[in-house]
Design an enzyme around this catalytic site. Structure first.
Site, mmCIF file in Angstrom:
data_model
loop_
_atom_site.group_PDB
_atom_site.id
_atom_site.type_symbol
_atom_site.label_atom_id
_atom_site.label_comp_id
_atom_site.label_asym_id
_atom_site.label_seq_id
_atom_site.Cartn_x
_atom_site.Cartn_y
_atom_site.Cartn_z
ATOM 1 N N HIS A 177 0.817 -1.225 0.000
ATOM 2 C CA HIS A 177 0.000 0.000 0.000
ATOM 3 C C HIS A 177 0.848 1.270 0.000
ATOM 4 O O HIS A 177 0.308 2.367 -0.188
ATOM 5 C CB HIS A 177 -0.933 0.027 1.219
ATOM 6 C CG HIS A 177 -1.944 -1.072 1.236
ATOM 7 N ND1 HIS A 177 -2.879 -1.238 0.239
ATOM 8 C CD2 HIS A 177 -2.166 -2.085 2.133
ATOM 9 C CE1 HIS A 177 -3.628 -2.299 0.515
ATOM 10 N NE2 HIS A 177 -3.208 -2.827 1.653
ATOM 11 N N ASP A 219 -2.238 -10.717 -2.371
ATOM 12 C CA ASP A 219 -2.834 -10.277 -1.099
ATOM 13 C C ASP A 219 -4.326 -10.000 -1.348
ATOM 14 O O ASP A 219 -4.710 -9.643 -2.464
ATOM 15 C CB ASP A 219 -2.128 -9.004 -0.616
ATOM 16 C CG ASP A 219 -2.581 -8.544 0.764
ATOM 17 O OD1 ASP A 219 -1.877 -8.863 1.737
ATOM 18 O OD2 ASP A 219 -3.638 -7.875 0.848
ATOM 19 N N HIS A 221 -6.019 -7.522 -0.494
ATOM 20 C CA HIS A 221 -6.243 -6.096 -0.768
ATOM 21 C C HIS A 221 -5.482 -5.640 -2.017
ATOM 22 O O HIS A 221 -4.416 -6.177 -2.326
ATOM 23 C CB HIS A 221 -5.778 -5.253 0.423
ATOM 24 C CG HIS A 221 -6.434 -5.628 1.716
ATOM 25 N ND1 HIS A 221 -5.859 -6.490 2.631
ATOM 26 C CD2 HIS A 221 -7.632 -5.257 2.247
ATOM 27 C CE1 HIS A 221 -6.661 -6.641 3.676
ATOM 28 N NE2 HIS A 221 -7.754 -5.899 3.468
ATOM 29 N N ASP A 306 -4.280 -13.172 3.541
ATOM 30 C CA ASP A 306 -5.540 -12.675 4.110
ATOM 31 C C ASP A 306 -6.723 -13.041 3.216
ATOM 32 O O ASP A 306 -7.854 -12.615 3.458
ATOM 33 C CB ASP A 306 -5.489 -11.161 4.410
ATOM 34 C CG ASP A 306 -4.734 -10.356 3.386
ATOM 35 O OD1 ASP A 306 -4.367 -10.915 2.325
ATOM 36 O OD2 ASP A 306 -4.522 -9.150 3.614
HETATM 37 C C1 OKP Z 1 -2.943 -4.388 4.655
HETATM 38 B B1 OKP Z 1 -2.559 -5.537 3.734
HETATM 39 C C2 OKP Z 1 -7.963 1.809 9.001
HETATM 40 C C3 OKP Z 1 -7.574 0.398 9.035
HETATM 41 C C4 OKP Z 1 -8.010 -0.300 7.777
HETATM 42 C C5 OKP Z 1 -6.218 -1.527 6.890
HETATM 43 C C6 OKP Z 1 -6.052 -2.821 6.154
HETATM 44 C C7 OKP Z 1 -4.688 -2.918 5.582
HETATM 45 C C8 OKP Z 1 -4.406 -4.242 4.921
HETATM 46 N N1 OKP Z 1 -7.486 2.508 10.126
HETATM 47 N N2 OKP Z 1 -7.414 -1.523 7.632
HETATM 48 O O1 OKP Z 1 -2.946 -5.391 2.408
HETATM 49 O O2 OKP Z 1 -2.923 -6.834 4.221
HETATM 50 ZN ZN ZN Z 2 -4.020 -7.413 2.691
#
Ligand code: OKP
Ligand code: ZN
Length: 365
Positions: A177, A219, A221, A306
């Site tokens: 990210h 991943d 996300h 995940d």
């Molecule tokens: C990271 B990776 C907001 C929190 C939202 C973030 C998820 C990040 C995932 N404060 N959650 O791609 O596994």
């Molecule tokens: Zn993720």
């Protein structure tokens, strides 16, 4: 072929970053991206004969390598943010922004950002609140990039001897990210992008054009940071399978295909919530054919688990067995492959899921 153990690169400094909590759907909860994640993975891999742990190469200059991807201003910020924040009365726990320069608030940020009060400055470099900067964060993010770089160096050095070479970089914090000057989603530095640029810098060029690298992001996300970094670059193909209706919400659609010379070299496969093994494996096989058409010299996999059925923030329905099949499918591309750890938050199975994928790749599942 002789079953040599897969090399696993890791660093103890990756467990230092340990913010106490985050806000998830409005609730204050323990920080999900915890050091236990990589402790669990290590524990599982230690118990298997097919993995060999290797320390990082201390001679690699992580900062110069990170500067191929991230701005100098951003790196300096990460290095000094905590000290300046606490010196100016910010809470000792961590740096966390108070105001974000949303595009409807201001068209641009005026003046010298170095002169902004530390509390204000924090808002410039993040797109959410999931990246608290503690006293330990900088050491961990540099160590994490160092793990990816050391593993990348090993892949290039061994690639002549073995085409179906697989190496695992046990990175933490994750990276997909993080953009060129942006943190978010537990990510501060783009480990995968730093590794890709490093590979291009040390591998011999063919006809003076940069070595072709493909990044497969599995991943749950969308890797908005990796996408941003290579969006105009045809030498690095980015292909992602991810949930279409989930975090980071504003990126990852099919029509984000790259820009200028990079057009066509960014390929997103958004998948519906609830995606199970068979739909996932079909999408993966399409993604892998796109990668094969690019004829990359190296493959980097953003490895998140995940997508597992029990993951607390994922909605896909993959089983541990599915990960073995994913590993086998990736191995069929038959090029040197660097696996880099991203997400995965169900601690009870994280080690087994990662290990099963890597064993599937190695052909001893
Ligand atoms: C990271 B990776 C907001 C929190 C939202 C973030 C998820 C990040 C995932 N404060 N959650 O791609 O596994
Ligand atoms: Zn993720």
């Amino acid at each position: 072929r002789l079953a040599a153990a897969m090399k696993v690169f890791s660093s103890d400094a990756c467990t230092k970053h340990n913010p106490p909590h985050e806000i998830l759907s409005g609730r204050l909860v323990p920080y999900l991206e915890s050091p236990d994640r990589i402790r669990k993975i290590k524990q599982y891999l230690y118990g298997q004969e097919t993995f060999e742990f290797v320390p990082v190469n201390p001679d690699i200059d992580v900062i110069s390598s990170a500067l191929r991807v991230h701005t100098k201003e951003y790196l300096k910020y990460l290095e000094t943010a905590y000290e300046k924040w606490t010196a100016n009365g910010g809470d000792k726990t961590a740096v966390l922004p108070e105001a974000l320069p949303h595009f409807k608030l201001c068209r641009e940020v005026h003046g010298d950002v170095e002169k902004l009060p530390p509390i204000a400055r924090a808002g410039l470099y993040c797109f959410d609140l999931s990246c608290p900067i503690t006293d330990d964060t900088y050491d961990s993010v540099i160590a994490s990039a160092g793990v990816a770089l050391s593993a990348a160096e090993y892949v290039v050095s061994q690639s002549a001897n073995e085409s179906q070479l697989g190496v695992f970089a046990l990175t933490r914090p994750p990276g997909h990210h993080a953009g060129s000057s942006l943190c978010g989603g537990y990510c501060f530095l783009s480990n995968v992008a730093i590794a890709a640029r490093f590979i291009q810098s040390i591998s011999p060029k063919i006809d003076s054009s940069p070595t072709r690298v493909a990044i497969l992001d599995i991943d749950f996300h969308h890797g908005n940071g990796t996408q941003e970094i290579f969006y105009e670059d045809p030498s690095v193909l980015y292909v992602s399978l991810h949930a279409d209706d989930d975090y980071p919400y504003f990126t990852g659609s099919r029509d984000e295909r790259g820009n200028l010379e990079g057009e066509g070299f960014n390929i997103n496969f958004p998948l519906p919530s609830g995606t199970g093994p068979s739909e996932y494996l079909s999408a993966l096989s399409l993604a892998l054919s796109e990668i094969e058409s690019h004829r990359p010299v190296y493959l980097i996999v953003s490895l998140g688990v995940d997508t597992y059925c029990e993951d607390p923030i994922g909605t896909f329905k993959l089983s541990t067995t599915t990960y073995g099949l994913i590993g086998e499918a990736i191995a069929k591309v038959n090029i040197p492959t660097l696996f880099v750890m991203e997400g995965g938050y169900y601690l009870e199975s994280i080690g087994q899921n990662v290990g099963t994928l890597l064993k599937g790749f190695e052909g001893h599942s």
